[in-house]
Design an enzyme around this catalytic site. Structure first.
Site, mmCIF file in Angstrom:
data_model
loop_
_atom_site.group_PDB
_atom_site.id
_atom_site.type_symbol
_atom_site.label_atom_id
_atom_site.label_comp_id
_atom_site.label_asym_id
_atom_site.label_seq_id
_atom_site.Cartn_x
_atom_site.Cartn_y
_atom_site.Cartn_z
ATOM 1 N N ASP A 88 37.876 -7.866 16.323
ATOM 2 C CA ASP A 88 37.811 -9.219 16.891
ATOM 3 C C ASP A 88 36.792 -9.291 18.022
ATOM 4 O OD1 ASP A 88 40.073 -9.828 15.220
ATOM 5 O OD2 ASP A 88 41.354 -8.927 16.731
ATOM 6 N N GLU B 9 42.918 -17.202 10.185
ATOM 7 C CA GLU B 9 43.035 -16.890 11.617
ATOM 8 C C GLU B 9 41.641 -16.668 12.193
ATOM 9 O OE1 GLU B 9 45.494 -13.438 11.691
ATOM 10 O OE2 GLU B 9 44.108 -12.199 10.553
#
Length: 334
Positions: free
Chosen positions: A40, A206
């Site tokens: 991420d 997401e």
């Protein structure tokens, strides 16, 4: 990052999202030196000296730096070495930091949660330089609890067409939402609104990221299984992480894909998927490199060729340039 239990049984396929996209080809990421575990990623270039700062999930919001995009990348510390002040399980971990520069300082939105839980919160830390030891934790900005339609993780800040701050967030459940922020960027104003939804169970979207280019705001998101792979028991091809996009003339949407399908109706144009040594790419962000003038697409991927093929232990940083000439993001080599 995947936050729903039962990885091995989770995905039935992305269906409409991947229709016609399997044959697509993608450029390899920029070869790097000195990189460590990355998940991420958020990459910011400091204006004062051009130094690159890379932020990652885990290591309490890990910080790496380099003077060149190709590295060497060096781990230098964490955003919150003494944990988040948010009183929730996971406060000692820190997920998906999203870092950007506003009002003369750097804002790092981050998530506190545990796998499979909706008892989650988005926090904020600020710094004048991004260096370790300079971050002030302001605590909770927004939270979710069991039973909400959304999960308050994977935050991303964008400034809308009126100059107002908007927080995009979400993971599984009813997928991607937005909520307006107060002018101090530390609290919310109003209620969350859904901006993207994949009806394919278990709603595997997401890691949303909104980027303004030209006349459009582009909403990128990751969809599929992000992690926990076992080399001899991989999910069906196409069920692993990949990146999609939609666009709108407003930062608030509605966002549509290249075919005109609303992202709230399982829309999305494929940007990046597994290829070659790159498996399950996602967790994306973008920054503009002042040295080249290019928009750089930043993501993590699981390398196929590693001491443990397909293992999250070797999750790596991926970097590609973006060609916007078609009005849609197309990745190119750097």
């Amino acid at each position: 990052m995947f936050h729903v239990l039962g990885l091995s049984a989770m995905l039935l396929g992305l269906l409409a999202l991947i229709s016609g996209s399997i044959a697509a080809s993608f450029p390899d990421p920029l070869p790097l030196s000195g990189s460590a575990f990355i998940h991420d990623p958020s990459l910011v270039q400091r204006a004062s000296d051009g130094k690159y700062y890379l932020f990652t999930t885990h290591n309490k919001g890990g910080i790496l730096t380099a003077t060149n995009l190709a590295g060497p990348w060096t781990s230098v510390g964490s955003i919150l070495p003494s944990d988040s002040v948010i009183n929730l399980p996971g406060r000692d971990d820190i997920w998906a930091p999203d870092v950007s520069f506003h009002n003369g300082q750097y804002y790092a939105y981050y998530a506190v949660s545990t796998f499979g839980s909706q008892n989650s919160a988005i926090g904020l830390a600020t710094s004048s330089s991004m260096d370790p030891g300079t971050w002030t934790d302001h605590g909770q900005v927004f939270a979710s609890t069991t039973g909400n339609a959304y999960n308050a993780i994977d935050p991303n800040l964008v400034i809308d067409e009126h100059g107002s701050p908007v927080l995009t967030f979400g993971s599984f459940w009813s997928d991607i939402y937005q909520v307006n922020l107060a002018s101090n960027l530390q609290s919310v104003s109003g209620s969350p609104v859904q901006v993207s939804f994949n009806s394919t169970s278990p709603q595997p979207e997401e890691g949303a990221f909104v980027w303004k280019h030209g006349s459009f705001y582009y909403l990128f998101f990751s969809s599929g299984t992000c992690c926990g792979f076992v080399a001899n028991n991989l999910p069906p091809a196409g069920d692993e992480y990949k990146v999609f996009v939609g666009r709108s003339s407003s930062a608030h949407g509605p966002f549509v894909d290249k075919s005109g399908r609303d992202l709230r109706q399982t829309g999305g144009t494929l940007v990046l998927a597994s290829h070659g040594n790159v498996y399950a790419p996602g967790g994306q962000s973008i920054f503009t490199d002042s040295k080249s003038g290019k928009d750089i697409f930043v993501y993590h991927y699981i390398p196929v060729n590693s001491p443990q093929p397909y293992s999250d232990t070797y999750a790596s940083l991926g970097l590609n340039a973006i060609d916007w000439s078609s009005g849609w993001p197309v990745l190119t080599s750097i």
